[in-house]
Design a protein around this motif. Structure first.
Motif, PDB file in Angstrom:
ATOM      1  N   ASN A   4       0.908  -1.195   0.176  1.00  0.00           N
ATOM      2  CA  ASN A   4      -0.015  -0.014   0.064  1.00  0.00           C
ATOM      3  C   ASN A   4       0.774   1.125   0.036  1.00  0.00           C
ATOM      4  OD1 ASN A   4      -2.182  -1.528   0.058  1.00  0.00           O
ATOM      5  ND2 ASN A   4      -2.506  -1.368   2.418  1.00  0.00           N
ATOM      6  N   LYS A   5       2.041   1.283   0.485  1.00  0.00           N
ATOM      7  CA  LYS A   5       2.976   2.326   0.513  1.00  0.00           C
ATOM      8  C   LYS A   5       3.686   2.578  -0.683  1.00  0.00           C
ATOM      9  CE  LYS A   5       3.639   2.026   5.660  1.00  0.00           C
ATOM     10  NZ  LYS A   5       4.598   1.967   6.719  1.00  0.00           N
ATOM     11  N   ILE A   6       3.902   1.576  -1.527  1.00  0.00           N
ATOM     12  CA  ILE A   6       4.720   1.690  -2.836  1.00  0.00           C
ATOM     13  C   ILE A   6       3.883   1.741  -3.690  1.00  0.00           C
ATOM     14  CG2 ILE A   6       6.582   0.458  -4.025  1.00  0.00           C
ATOM     15  CD1 ILE A   6       7.878  -0.652  -1.650  1.00  0.00           C
ATOM     16  N   PHE A   7       3.963   2.616  -4.506  1.00  0.00           N
ATOM     17  CA  PHE A   7       3.239   2.805  -5.921  1.00  0.00           C
ATOM     18  C   PHE A   7       3.710   1.710  -6.868  1.00  0.00           C
ATOM     19  CE2 PHE A   7       2.644   4.726 -10.184  1.00  0.00           C
ATOM     20  CZ  PHE A   7       1.524   4.569 -10.256  1.00  0.00           C
ATOM     21  N   TYR A   8       2.736   0.918  -7.395  1.00  0.00           N
ATOM     22  CA  TYR A   8       3.156  -0.420  -8.092  1.00  0.00           C
ATOM     23  C   TYR A   8       4.053   0.053  -9.350  1.00  0.00           C
ATOM     24  CZ  TYR A   8       3.111  -5.060  -9.758  1.00  0.00           C
ATOM     25  OH  TYR A   8       3.509  -6.326 -10.240  1.00  0.00           O
ATOM     26  N   GLY A   9       3.757   1.320  -9.778  1.00  0.00           N
ATOM     27  CA  GLY A   9       4.554   1.773 -11.041  1.00  0.00           C
ATOM     28  C   GLY A   9       5.955   1.663 -10.891  1.00  0.00           C
TER      29      GLY A   9
END
Length: 410
Positions: A4-9
């Protein structure tokens, strides 16, 4: 929690980086394999360079085909199965006994597969980022110089330890293992109920919709072809250097393992340059100005190697050349996305990428011919320097396109 903290991009960027290292593996290893292939098959330097040129012809068709497919099909399957063709090409090249077999495996198969490994990650990353797009592409495409930093000494060691045939087998195994990063790729942010990074920014609102051009519309604009020419001339310079620098170094009396450090320094400079130019310089210089600075000083760096051919000058040249070369590479897909939008970026970039393939035909063949005629690499380096200087001033002619709106009488 971490997800949730790391943007999957950014996971896409990491996967793209790993996949593009495979493109670098194909690119950088050729210069190491070339003298061994020439000796094994009794080829001149010009004839040996034709393996690379044919590979890039095949890659040009692959660019166009992959670019059209990525606009409508799943990125994971396209990237993995395309890359698998290249991996098998490496493997089968180890068992080639005739020149035509080597053309089929090392040129055709590797070329077709390699076309999928660069254009697809860059196109996908452009969809995932509005803000920091240049930085994201820069990090991903840094896979090429990272590969150069590792592949040259690794390939040299494998060949000297096991022979070039066994080295090809081992590289195919490494290639396949890294290729599994393709399964981390998602075609669109919407596939994960996400929005592109910076989707709600003011810049995004200004670009959205109005900047979507069809491939035909993009190809009709002069700026596209100015950028295409710059891409072509820039890679002529780069490929002449990459293909010939190792042999130039050995010819200057430097041992093969030490000589492999010169192209590796291109990798060091490129890693730094891609982050510096795409992450820092873009904040205070326009895209076109960055292109000018990078091309001009890339050309200037070649003066070092033309003036002094010693270990320190080779390494210094490699670092500076890589630093400025790396600045212009990620700028082109970034500019294409800004100018023509993302809707048809795969198809547009697929055609644009053929500029690399054309450069790969002209650059190595011209330099190989010059060497066969003069038994010296100096003239090739002068041609590379001239191409880069010409390009520096050519990019100043690029202008932001204005889409024509058909007006109908009411």
């Amino acid at each position: 929690m971490l997800r949730n903290k790391i943007f999957y991009g950014w996971i896409i960027v990491l996967a793209g980086h790993l996949l593009i290292t495979l493109d670098g593996m194909v690119l950088y290893s050729f210069g190491i394999f070339l003298p061994y292939l020439n000796e094994a098959f009794g080829l001149s330097n010009t004839a040996g360079s034709s393996f690379f040129s044919l590979r890039c012809v095949c890659m040009a068709f692959s660019f166009v085909f992959a670019g059209r497919l990525i606009d409508t099909h799943d990125a994971r399957a396209l990237t993995f199965f395309g890359g698998l063709i290249a991996a098998f090409g490496f493997l089968l090249s180890a068992y080639a006994e005739t020149t035509w077999e080597l053309y089929l495996t090392y040129s055709v198969m590797v070329g077709i597969g390699d076309g999928f490994l660069y254009i697809l990650p860059v196109t996908i990353i452009s969809r995932w980022f509005v803000k920091k797009r240049a930085l994201a592409i820069g990090i991903a495409t840094a896979g090429v110089p990272v590969s150069g930093l590792v592949v040259n000494p690794l390939t040299t060691w494998l060949i000297e330890s096991f022979g070039y045939e066994r080295a090809l087998v081992y590289l195919s195994v490494i290639f396949t293992a890294i290729l599994c990063a393709a399964f981390l790729v998602k075609s669109h942010p919407e596939d994960m109920n996400l929005k592109a990074y910076g989707e709600n920014s003011e810049d995004a609102k200004k670009q959205k919709g109005a900047s979507d051009w069809s491939p035909k519309e993009a190809f009709s604009h002069s700026s596209f072809w100015l950028m295409y020419a710059a891409f072509f001339f820039g890679f002529n310079t780069f490929l002449i250097i990459v293909v010939n620098l190792f042999n130039f170094s050995v010819g200057a009396g430097i041992s093969p393992l030490v000589a492999a450090g010169a192209p590796a320094f291109i990798g060091v400079g490129s890693i730094i340059g891609r982050i510096f130019f795409s992450g820092v310089v873009t904040n205070f210089l326009s895209d076109v100005r960055i292109l000018f600075v990078c091309y001009f000083f890339q050309a200037t760096s070649i003066i070092i190697i033309l003036s002094v051919a010693e270990v320190w000058s080779l390494y210094l040249f490699g670092f500076l050349f890589g630093l400025f070369y790396s600045g212009w590479v990620p700028m082109f897909p970034t500019i294409l996305g800004k100018f023509y939008g993302l809707k048809s970026l795969g198809s547009i970039f697929g055609i644009f990428g053929t500029g690399f393939s054309l450069a790969a035909i002209s650059g190595p063949l011209v330099s190989g011919l010059l060497f066969d005629m003069t038994q010296s690499y100096q003239n090739s380096l002068i041609v590379a320097m001239a191409a880069s200087f010409i390009t520096a001033f050519l990019v100043l002619l690029i202008r932001t396109p204005v889409k024509k709106i058909n007006k109908t009488a009411t």
